[in-house]
Write a protein that holds these residues in place. Structure first.
Motif, mmCIF file in Angstrom:
data_model
loop_
_atom_site.group_PDB
_atom_site.id
_atom_site.type_symbol
_atom_site.label_atom_id
_atom_site.label_comp_id
_atom_site.label_asym_id
_atom_site.label_seq_id
_atom_site.Cartn_x
_atom_site.Cartn_y
_atom_site.Cartn_z
ATOM 1 N N ARG A 78 11.528 -0.282 -9.897
ATOM 2 C CA ARG A 78 10.500 -1.007 -10.073
ATOM 3 C C ARG A 78 9.335 -0.006 -10.318
ATOM 4 N NH1 ARG A 78 4.728 1.307 -7.978
ATOM 5 N NH2 ARG A 78 3.873 -0.522 -6.592
ATOM 6 N N PHE A 79 8.506 -1.593 -11.505
ATOM 7 C CA PHE A 79 7.992 -0.764 -12.681
ATOM 8 C C PHE A 79 5.876 -1.139 -12.540
ATOM 9 C CE2 PHE A 79 11.777 -1.464 -14.806
ATOM 10 C CZ PHE A 79 12.134 -0.523 -15.655
ATOM 11 N N GLN A 128 4.422 3.596 -14.604
ATOM 12 C CA GLN A 128 5.502 4.338 -13.678
ATOM 13 C C GLN A 128 7.059 3.213 -13.679
ATOM 14 O OE1 GLN A 128 4.587 4.041 -9.492
ATOM 15 N NE2 GLN A 128 4.094 6.045 -9.353
ATOM 16 N N MET A 129 7.502 4.159 -13.032
ATOM 17 C CA MET A 129 9.022 3.891 -12.905
ATOM 18 C C MET A 129 9.716 4.163 -12.016
ATOM 19 S SD MET A 129 12.356 3.308 -15.535
ATOM 20 C CE MET A 129 12.831 5.314 -15.961
ATOM 21 N N VAL A 130 9.837 3.509 -10.544
ATOM 22 C CA VAL A 130 10.602 4.166 -9.409
ATOM 23 C C VAL A 130 11.831 3.441 -8.749
ATOM 24 C CG1 VAL A 130 10.330 4.494 -6.882
ATOM 25 C CG2 VAL A 130 8.220 3.990 -8.405
ATOM 26 N N LEU A 131 12.914 4.598 -8.899
ATOM 27 C CA LEU A 131 14.430 4.240 -9.001
ATOM 28 C C LEU A 131 14.501 4.880 -7.780
ATOM 29 C CD1 LEU A 131 15.439 5.547 -11.893
ATOM 30 C CD2 LEU A 131 14.926 3.339 -11.931
ATOM 31 N N LEU A 132 15.863 3.781 -7.349
ATOM 32 C CA LEU A 132 15.992 3.533 -5.522
ATOM 33 C C LEU A 132 17.398 3.064 -5.440
ATOM 34 C CD1 LEU A 132 13.023 1.645 -3.967
ATOM 35 C CD2 LEU A 132 13.654 3.803 -3.738
ATOM 36 N N PHE A 149 15.385 -7.016 -9.497
ATOM 37 C CA PHE A 149 16.552 -7.214 -8.366
ATOM 38 C C PHE A 149 17.905 -7.682 -9.701
ATOM 39 C CE2 PHE A 149 13.083 -7.205 -5.553
ATOM 40 C CZ PHE A 149 13.627 -7.001 -4.801
ATOM 41 N N ALA A 150 19.047 -6.819 -10.167
ATOM 42 C CA ALA A 150 19.842 -7.151 -10.824
ATOM 43 C C ALA A 150 20.987 -6.440 -10.034
ATOM 44 C CB ALA A 150 19.279 -6.449 -11.909
ATOM 45 N N GLY A 179 1.664 -1.234 -0.307
ATOM 46 C CA GLY A 179 -0.059 -0.292 0.179
ATOM 47 C C GLY A 179 1.037 1.292 -0.074
ATOM 48 N N GLY A 180 0.556 2.145 0.188
ATOM 49 C CA GLY A 180 0.684 3.954 0.351
ATOM 50 C C GLY A 180 1.035 3.907 -0.933
ATOM 51 N N THR A 181 1.786 5.016 -1.322
ATOM 52 C CA THR A 181 2.763 5.991 -2.398
ATOM 53 C C THR A 181 3.471 5.658 -2.256
ATOM 54 O OG1 THR A 181 0.627 8.314 -0.998
ATOM 55 C CG2 THR A 181 1.771 8.219 -3.697
ATOM 56 N N PRO A 182 3.990 5.328 -3.463
ATOM 57 C CA PRO A 182 5.480 4.518 -4.652
ATOM 58 C C PRO A 182 6.201 6.279 -4.299
ATOM 59 C CG PRO A 182 3.224 4.724 -5.792
ATOM 60 C CD PRO A 182 3.367 4.904 -4.750
ATOM 61 N N SER A 183 5.837 7.390 -3.700
ATOM 62 C CA SER A 183 6.877 8.226 -3.999
ATOM 63 C C SER A 183 8.324 8.413 -2.851
ATOM 64 C CB SER A 183 6.297 9.522 -3.835
ATOM 65 O OG SER A 183 7.097 10.291 -4.178
ATOM 66 N N LEU A 184 9.466 8.884 -3.324
ATOM 67 C CA LEU A 184 10.519 9.132 -2.228
ATOM 68 C C LEU A 184 10.089 9.970 -1.773
ATOM 69 C CD1 LEU A 184 13.293 7.681 -4.496
ATOM 70 C CD2 LEU A 184 12.270 6.507 -2.222
ATOM 71 N N SER A 185 9.633 10.803 -1.670
ATOM 72 C CA SER A 185 9.334 11.490 -0.983
ATOM 73 C C SER A 185 8.998 11.996 0.041
ATOM 74 C CB SER A 185 8.503 13.661 -1.510
ATOM 75 O OG SER A 185 9.389 13.197 -3.047
ATOM 76 N N ALA A 186 8.123 10.645 0.296
ATOM 77 C CA ALA A 186 7.080 11.204 2.042
ATOM 78 C C ALA A 186 8.876 10.861 3.267
ATOM 79 C CB ALA A 186 7.129 9.497 1.810
ATOM 80 N N THR A 187 8.293 11.696 3.341
ATOM 81 C CA THR A 187 8.877 12.087 5.021
ATOM 82 C C THR A 187 8.224 11.669 6.575
ATOM 83 O OG1 THR A 187 7.362 13.882 5.492
ATOM 84 C CG2 THR A 187 9.117 14.787 3.849
ATOM 85 N N GLU A 188 7.197 10.356 6.576
ATOM 86 C CA GLU A 188 7.620 9.667 7.278
ATOM 87 C C GLU A 188 6.522 8.918 6.864
ATOM 88 O OE1 GLU A 188 4.351 11.623 10.087
ATOM 89 O OE2 GLU A 188 3.017 11.282 8.222
ATOM 90 N N LEU A 189 7.162 7.506 7.890
ATOM 91 C CA LEU A 189 6.815 6.002 7.519
ATOM 92 C C LEU A 189 5.580 6.100 7.183
ATOM 93 C CD1 LEU A 189 7.887 2.980 8.100
ATOM 94 C CD2 LEU A 189 6.568 3.469 10.541
#
Length: 559
Positions: free
Chosen positions: A368-369, A457-461, A384-385, A133-143
């Motif tokens: 994450r796609f 959507q492409m989420v890079l970590l 995972f590569a 769940g949650g919002t797939p964004s690295l801008s989250a400022t809290e858990l």
């Protein structure tokens, strides 16, 4: 007091049998899991623990550092659910990052093992869920923006699923079938552990695991302490820097203090915690400090709770390696994986024959796609590569090999079967390994195309966009990581962006650092590298660069 080992051969036979039980349980989970994260990428662990929650045997695949957390995790679960309250058929789950493995997608499950009516052991698993769940964004400022927080809760009681817990969980995730299917796979692994543990006690005519656990803990504790005694007493220090998040670079200070047969790793002086997802909870920090030290000092002995009794890991509260609740932590590996580099650099002057240079996969780059295929079905795929490992004094670094984690890349066929994406290219990245007397391992280039009529959507970590994996003893750094769209636009490694219909992206994984001066490399090895295509001419050694196009659609972390 640990009992002396009177029959080492018999102990090894029994220990091997119990470890085989965890391996069988892991195979069961792999074959019944719904998501490719478990089936293809090995993002899990399986352990058997004694009645006090101390690991006795661990599966030989999966994530070793996760197994290092299971004893402390179970101890906290037992504070909430005391041992005398458990019933046969119970299970408890949690993903609390300060209890479990450091971020919400990892769901831990604990269940009891009863034998002849008595509680004798616990089975434990952790698996990375495909959605929390949650919002797939690295801008989250809290858990709480990162997904559903599950405190220790009973998922089943006396063999019956707690319907309310299940309903609450599945109501908060997008991929309910996969999430529940993976939890059932964890439960299946526990059933194997329970059955094999009961057979073990019956076949060896033992009432419980107390004597056996004391013995195997004594063996691993003694082996680790012997490794520590090989180190000279004193304080060994190192520091390193990483990209971090824009405006908040990551700095790690590491002091390894050796006193006799005990060692302390302290991170005082590291960056303060940040309002972004790169914080590493103390339990995750401990795991990714202890495990690299274990394989450096005692690589041959099996691992369990006893392996870590001689090691203490500390960090000031409120730092990026020991954040306070409710710090965001979904990308905690971008800090936690760096710790192996810091520990090895600190010990390089006293163990030059054993340490390795920095690895490109420390930290790992994850992608994450997510989207909807042309038939309207949602999908989510975590790529995972692996990058290149650092070189050692005696050997080139391994190419495209995970370290310090143990996750796998997975087969391209399985990834394409689980999503509409097309993988156009997956090849070694020439010239990415740092030069040295021993060359750093190569990273890889993976090209992915979106063949659908909708954006994906492409989420890079990731990290190591500006700070490469460094070499040791004069070795050069490996190539940095980069992600480039077919338009030529370079996408930041901590971002959320859109892969347009028909477009493709090339993800370039970094190389490992070299060891020793490059001019000392044997001519025959240089020629072999050139023939194999591992190196590029001197004028082309810098990694490919790409322009940043105007009108970028990516959302950088911290904006």
């Amino acid at each position: 007091m640990n009992r002396p080992v009177r029959d080492p051969v018999g102990l090894e036979v029994r220990w091997d049998r119990l470890t085989a039980a965890t391996d069988e349980a892991a195979s069961t989970m792999l074959r019944t899991a719904y998501s490719t994260i478990i089936r293809e990428s090995n993002d899990y662990t399986v352990v058997l623990m004694d009645r006090a929650g101390r690991t006795m045997a661990e599966s030989r695949a999966g994530i070793p550092a996760f197994a290092a957390l299971m004893s402390s995790l179970t101890a906290l679960v037992l504070e909430r659910f005391p041992a005398d309250e458990w019933q046969d058929g119970d299970s408890v789950i949690t993903n609390d990052p300060w209890i479990a493995t450091g971020h919400l997608p990892d769901i831990a499950m604990i269940s009891p093992v009863f034998h002849r009516g008595r509680l004798v052991a616990f089975a434990g698993t952790v698996a990375h869920s495909p959605d929390i769940g949650g919002t797939p964004s690295l801008s989250a400022t809290e858990l709480l923006s990162e997904g559903l927080l599950i405190p220790p809760l009973r998922l089943s009681r006396a063999g019956r699923v707690e319907r309310g817990v299940k309903d609450l969980l599945l109501a908060n995730v997008r991929l309910a079938d996969q999430v529940w299917g993976d939890l059932e796979a964890q439960a299946a692994a526990h059933a194997v552990c329970r059955r094999r543990a009961q057979e073990f006690l019956t076949d060896f005519s033992e009432p419980d695991f107390e004597a056996f656990a004391d013995q195997v803990h004594a063996v691993t504790d003694a082996a680790m302490r012997a490794g520590v005694r090989d180190l000279p007493d004193g304080v060994h220090r190192a520091a390193l820097d990483a990209d971090g998040v824009e405006g908040h670079p990551t700095h790690i200070e590491c002091a390894v203090t050796v006193r006799g047969e005990e060692v302390e790793i302290d991170y005082t002086g590291s960056s303060p915690q940040v309002p972004f997802a790169t914080n590493s909870t103390l339990n995750y920090t401990r795991a990714y400090s202890m495990y690299p030290l274990k394989i450096l000092l005692d690589p041959s002995t099996r691992t369990n709770w006893g392996s870590y009794r001689a090691i203490r890991v500390t960090a000031p509260e409120g730092t990026i390696v020991n954040p306070t609740f409710p710090a965001p932590v979904v990308a905690r590996h971008l800090t936690g994986h760096l710790l192996s580099c810091a520990v090895y650099r600190a010990l390089a002057p006293v163990l030059p024959d054993r340490v390795i240079a920095d690895s490109g996969g420390a930290p790992a780059l994850r992608v994450r796609f997510a989207g909807v295929d042309d038939s309207g079905r949602p999908f989510s795929l975590m790529l995972f590569a692996n990058a290149g490992m650092g070189a050692s004094k005696e050997s080139d670094g391994l190419s495209t090999t995970a370290f310090p984690t143990n996750s796998g890349g997975g087969g391209i066929e399985a990834l394409e079967a689980a999503s509409p994406l097309h993988f156009l290219r997956k090849e070694l990245r020439a010239g990415s390994g740092g030069r040295g007397r021993r060359r750093g391992g190569l990273g890889q280039d993976i090209e992915v195309r979106n063949p659908t009529r909708r954006p994906v959507q492409m989420v890079l970590l990731g990290d190591r966009e500006r700070h490469p994996a460094l070499g040791l003893a004069g070795g050069e750094p490996g190539a940095t990581a980069q992600v480039v769209l077919d338009s030529g636009e370079r996408v930041p490694l901590k971002s959320v962006s859109q892969l347009a219909p028909g477009s493709s992206v090339v993800i370039s994984f970094p190389g490992g650092g070299g060891f020793g001066r490059p001019e000392e490399r044997e001519p025959e090895l240089q020629i072999a590298d050139e023939i194999a295509g591992y190196t590029v001419p001197a004028g082309r050694r810098n990694p490919r660069t790409a322009r940043t196009a105007a009108g970028s659609t990516h959302e950088e972390a911290g904006r």
